[in-house]
Scaffold this motif. Structure first.
Motif, mmCIF file in Angstrom:
data_model
loop_
_atom_site.group_PDB
_atom_site.id
_atom_site.type_symbol
_atom_site.label_atom_id
_atom_site.label_comp_id
_atom_site.label_asym_id
_atom_site.label_seq_id
_atom_site.Cartn_x
_atom_site.Cartn_y
_atom_site.Cartn_z
ATOM 1 N N SER A 25 43.420 30.191 39.062
ATOM 2 C CA SER A 25 44.360 31.286 38.807
ATOM 3 C C SER A 25 45.715 30.685 38.463
ATOM 4 O O SER A 25 46.028 29.563 38.866
ATOM 5 C CB SER A 25 44.488 32.194 40.032
ATOM 6 N N TYR A 40 45.523 28.882 42.693
ATOM 7 C CA TYR A 40 44.300 28.882 43.498
ATOM 8 C C TYR A 40 43.144 28.381 42.644
ATOM 9 O O TYR A 40 43.192 28.453 41.417
ATOM 10 C CB TYR A 40 43.979 30.292 44.024
ATOM 11 N N PRO A 54 43.603 35.399 41.387
ATOM 12 C CA PRO A 54 42.227 35.131 41.827
ATOM 13 C C PRO A 54 41.350 36.377 41.763
ATOM 14 O O PRO A 54 41.762 37.459 42.185
ATOM 15 C CB PRO A 54 42.390 34.662 43.271
#
Length: 124
Positions: free
Chosen positions: A71, A75, A108
């Protein structure tokens, strides 16, 4: 993503390159890649060094961290073992991931867990 061009370029520019080796209990260590380093196939389908000089994580400036999805807020989804999250928990160098467009998400789309460690930079 194939990192061999990065490895080749780094070695040609007199940089030390380390490669990962998995250990029991979902741990890992990094071994200095040298001309005579022998890599063998693992049950995960990756190649890992046999023997070699283990480099302390405090002596590693940067790691390329693999993943399946990333992301833009840093992440990542790994391959399900948590090896890199454990290693990165107290890693002081830079963590970098390389993402192709289909692997990159604005936020995410997967559950983020408390033990997930963000990467410092994502190159896409």
């Amino acid at each position: 993503m194939d990192t061999s061009p990065i490895i080749k370029h780094s070695l040609q520019n007199d940089k030390q390159v380390v490669v990962p080796r998995t250990l029991p209990h979902r741990q890992m260590e990094f071994v200095l890649l040298e001309e005579d380093t022998h890599l063998s196939q693992t049950p995960f389908g990756t190649r890992e060094p046999e023997g070699g000089e283990i480099i302390d994580k405090t002596d590693i400036d940067a790691l390329i961290v693999p993943g399946l999805a990333f992301s833009k807020n840093h992440y990542r989804v790994g391959f399900g073992g948590g090896f890199y999250d454990r290693y990165l928990a107290d890693f002081v160098g830079k963590s970098i991931s390389l993402a192709l467009p289909p692997q990159l998400y604005e936020r995410p789309k997967w559950p983020v867990e408390p033990h997930d460690i963000l990467v410092d930079k994502i190159i896409y």
